[in-house]
Scaffold this motif. Structure first.
Motif, PDB file in Angstrom:
ATOM      1  N   LEU A   1       0.800  -1.226   0.000  1.00 46.50           N
ATOM      2  CA  LEU A   1       0.000   0.000   0.000  1.00 46.50           C
ATOM      3  C   LEU A   1       0.833   1.277   0.000  1.00 46.50           C
ATOM      4  O   LEU A   1       0.307   2.353  -0.317  1.00 46.50           O
ATOM      5  N   ILE A   2       2.110   1.183   0.351  1.00 49.54           N
ATOM      6  CA  ILE A   2       2.905   2.411   0.475  1.00 49.54           C
ATOM      7  C   ILE A   2       4.107   2.450  -0.468  1.00 49.54           C
ATOM      8  O   ILE A   2       4.763   3.486  -0.571  1.00 49.54           O
ATOM      9  N   GLN A   3       4.415   1.344  -1.139  1.00 51.88           N
ATOM     10  CA  GLN A   3       5.554   1.329  -2.038  1.00 51.88           C
ATOM     11  C   GLN A   3       5.264   2.154  -3.298  1.00 51.88           C
ATOM     12  O   GLN A   3       4.196   2.039  -3.895  1.00 51.88           O
ATOM     13  N   LYS A   4       6.208   3.008  -3.689  1.00 55.30           N
ATOM     14  CA  LYS A   4       6.066   3.838  -4.880  1.00 55.30           C
ATOM     15  C   LYS A   4       7.109   3.425  -5.923  1.00 55.30           C
ATOM     16  O   LYS A   4       8.139   2.830  -5.598  1.00 55.30           O
ATOM     17  N   GLN A   5       6.838   3.768  -7.169  1.00 55.06           N
ATOM     18  CA  GLN A   5       7.739   3.414  -8.258  1.00 55.06           C
ATOM     19  C   GLN A   5       8.821   4.478  -8.446  1.00 55.06           C
ATOM     20  O   GLN A   5       8.570   5.674  -8.252  1.00 55.06           O
ATOM     21  N   ASP A   6      10.014   4.035  -8.825  1.00 52.92           N
ATOM     22  CA  ASP A   6      11.081   4.960  -9.206  1.00 52.92           C
ATOM     23  C   ASP A   6      10.736   5.577 -10.562  1.00 52.92           C
ATOM     24  O   ASP A   6      10.050   4.963 -11.384  1.00 52.92           O
ATOM     25  N   THR A   7      11.204   6.776 -10.805  1.00 54.68           N
ATOM     26  CA  THR A   7      10.987   7.433 -12.089  1.00 54.68           C
ATOM     27  C   THR A   7      12.337   7.770 -12.716  1.00 54.68           C
ATOM     28  O   THR A   7      13.393   7.607 -12.100  1.00 54.68           O
ATOM     29  N   CYS A   8      12.275   8.270 -13.942  1.00 54.75           N
ATOM     30  CA  CYS A   8      13.503   8.660 -14.621  1.00 54.75           C
ATOM     31  C   CYS A   8      14.121   9.907 -13.999  1.00 54.75           C
ATOM     32  O   CYS A   8      15.287  10.224 -14.253  1.00 54.75           O
ATOM     33  N   MET A   9      13.358  10.645 -13.195  1.00 55.47           N
ATOM     34  CA  MET A   9      13.852  11.887 -12.603  1.00 55.47           C
ATOM     35  C   MET A   9      14.489  11.662 -11.230  1.00 55.47           C
ATOM     36  O   MET A   9      15.442  12.335 -10.867  1.00 55.47           O
ATOM     37  N   ARG A  10      13.926  10.710 -10.462  1.00 56.41           N
ATOM     38  CA  ARG A  10      14.484  10.474  -9.134  1.00 56.41           C
ATOM     39  C   ARG A  10      14.018   9.131  -8.597  1.00 56.41           C
ATOM     40  O   ARG A  10      13.028   8.553  -9.061  1.00 56.41           O
ATOM     41  N   LYS A  11      14.728   8.656  -7.573  1.00 59.52           N
ATOM     42  CA  LYS A  11      14.401   7.405  -6.910  1.00 59.52           C
ATOM     43  C   LYS A  11      13.349   7.667  -5.839  1.00 59.52           C
ATOM     44  O   LYS A  11      13.413   8.665  -5.130  1.00 59.52           O
ATOM     45  N   SER A  12      12.368   6.788  -5.730  1.00 58.29           N
ATOM     46  CA  SER A  12      11.297   6.977  -4.752  1.00 58.29           C
ATOM     47  C   SER A  12      11.793   6.680  -3.337  1.00 58.29           C
ATOM     48  O   SER A  12      12.799   5.993  -3.138  1.00 58.29           O
ATOM     49  N   ILE A  13      11.063   7.209  -2.361  1.00 58.59           N
ATOM     50  CA  ILE A  13      11.343   6.889  -0.959  1.00 58.59           C
ATOM     51  C   ILE A  13      10.831   5.482  -0.703  1.00 58.59           C
ATOM     52  O   ILE A  13       9.659   5.188  -0.951  1.00 58.59           O
ATOM     53  N   SER A  14      11.665   4.616  -0.199  1.00 64.46           N
ATOM     54  CA  SER A  14      11.306   3.204  -0.060  1.00 64.46           C
ATOM     55  C   SER A  14      10.226   3.004   0.994  1.00 64.46           C
ATOM     56  O   SER A  14      10.010   3.850   1.876  1.00 64.46           O
TER      57      SER A  14
END
Length: 449
Positions: free
Chosen positions: A117-130
């Protein structure tokens, strides 16, 4: 001379005077037309200018961003918290437990269930907060009550991001734990199971739980006036809870405004509505001990009810009533201890919570569910005996728990004014008084009163 029946017309040319008059009249009409056109154009121009001015006024003046993110926030994987956390986890389990209020095993399970429910995807601009960093930041917020501005230095997460992450993670905790760790009985057999624990642990039969309420301090929302202002002189929302014999919450209702009459708060809950309408599926008197009503115990913050036992008033009290009050308070002690554990383990309740009411409700619910989760999975460390109120076996006196030594955070509800009880409710309480002074007496009760 024209033909008979025909109109006679003059063949003479128009006079100079008539020509001049026609020219003047045409010029006047042309001037009027041009004047009207110019006025319309002027009005349109003024209207356009006013619309443009209003649109410009509505636009927020945005400060030009100097950089995407602060440098030290971009290297949060190398921050102090991120490097100390694995070290404590691997080599210092006691420090890890103090850091997050739970052991390594209980944290790993919690992380596993909330990650989807809280995991986000990394993008080409920056790494997500784990997901792990999000959960750690949330647990530290609940455990310490520190502000977002303060937490940013230890978590390397901006206050703006924390303002989104923490409520979102609290919501995930609630969604994933409530089905297993907040179970409200719905059948007579389930109520009997709760009642058996109360009789085994606290010598109180036919009890479905202890009811209590507390004020949670908040910063009021803008333009709310005195809506949340309570009798203690601060702003709050009310937490109403039912606790079983093992200090676990089985019902939580949070969010009623602090200004509401304390005695009337419970009447606004879904639980009380079902209680009044006999929709809780409580065991019938034919299935209870000594055919007494199945009841809930509480203090003098609520009104006496056919299924709700409150103490006798102290004025002119006799020995038998004192014994009843002692037995009632002994069973009701579980809700006092449950709130005490919340206060001791989650320091957020020692602060004035500066969030919107909806987010505060998520924070309080998450703390209550984490309390139940840790009571079942990490009980020895989470709730040692010294932390709870308990009785001295030698003289029967009550030894205050360590949670009482701290500053107050969760304030009790205001006792209601004594009221003339309903006839059935009064008879039910009298029957329990007779039982505790007869068949249900325990050896030490006379010494206690």
């Amino acid at each position: 001379m024209g033909l008979p029946g025909q109109e006679v017309t003059s063949a003479l040319p128009p006079s100079p005077l008539s020509l001049l008059s026609s020219a003047v009249e045409g010029a006047h009409i042309s001037q009027i037309s041009m004047s009207l056109v110019n006025k319309r154009r002027a009005r349109a121009a003024i209207a356009i200018a006013m619309i443009h001015h209003c649109m410009q006024k509505k636009k927020k003046k945005r400060k030009k961003r100097a950089y995407w993110s602060k440098d030290y926030l971009q290297v949060r994987d190398c921050s102090t918290s991120s490097t100390l956390y694995p070290e404590m986890k691997d080599n210092n389990p006691n420090d890890f437990r103090d850091f997050l209020r739970m052991s390594d095993a209980t944290f790993n399970y919690l992380l596993r269930v909330v990650t989807p429910l809280i995991q986000k995807q990394d993008t080409c601009m920056r790494k997500s907060i784990s997901a792990e960093q999000r959960l750690v930041a949330t647990l530290r917020f609940l455990a310490t009550g520190r502000s977002f501005e303060d937490l940013k230095f230890s978590t390397a997460i901006s206050p703006q991001a924390l303002g989104v992450i923490i409520p979102e993670t609290c919501n995930a905790i609630v969604q994933m734990l409530k089905g297993r760790y907040l179970q409200f009985p719905t059948k007579p057999e389930q109520w009997k199971k709760v009642a058996k624990q109360f009789e085994d642990f606290w010598n109180f039969p036919n009890c479905g739980g202890a009811i209590g309420g507390r004020h949670v301090r908040i910063n009021p929302p803008p333009h709310s006036g005195s809506f949340y202002y309570n009798y203690k002189g601060f702003f709050s929302i009310v937490l109403i809870a039912i606790v079983n014999a093992e200090h676990e919450f089985i019902m939580i209702d949070v969010g009623k405004n602090g200004r509401m009459s304390d005695g009337g708060v419970i009447e606004q809950t879904h639980f009380y509505h079902k209680l009044k309408e006999n929709m809780l599926n409580l065991p019938a008197t034919s299935e209870t001990k000594e055919n007494l009503n199945f009841v809930f115990v509480t203090d003098d913050s609520f009104a006496l009810h056919e299924h709700l036992l409150t103490p006798f008033p102290q004025k002119g009290i006799v020995e038998q009533k004192k014994i009843f009050n002692y037995r009632l308070s002994r069973a009701n002690r579980v809700v006092e201890n449950a709130f005490g554990l919340l206060l001791s383990r989650f320091r957020i309740f020692h602060t004035t919570i500066n969030l919107s009411p909806y987010k505060i409700e998520l924070v309080v619910m998450a703390c209550c569910l984490l309390h139940n989760y840790l009571r079942r999975n990490d009980s020895t460390e989470y709730a040692p005996a010294s932390l709870l109120d308990r009785e001295n076996p030698d003289d029967g006196s009550v030894i205050p728990g360590e949670w009482r030594s701290g500053s107050p955070g969760l304030f009790p509800l205001q006792p209601i004014q004594p009221q003339k009880p309903n006839g059935d409710a009064k008879r039910n309480r009298d029957r329990y008084m007779e039982y505790f002074n007869g068949l249900g007496a325990v050896a030490w009760q006379n010494e206690m009163v």
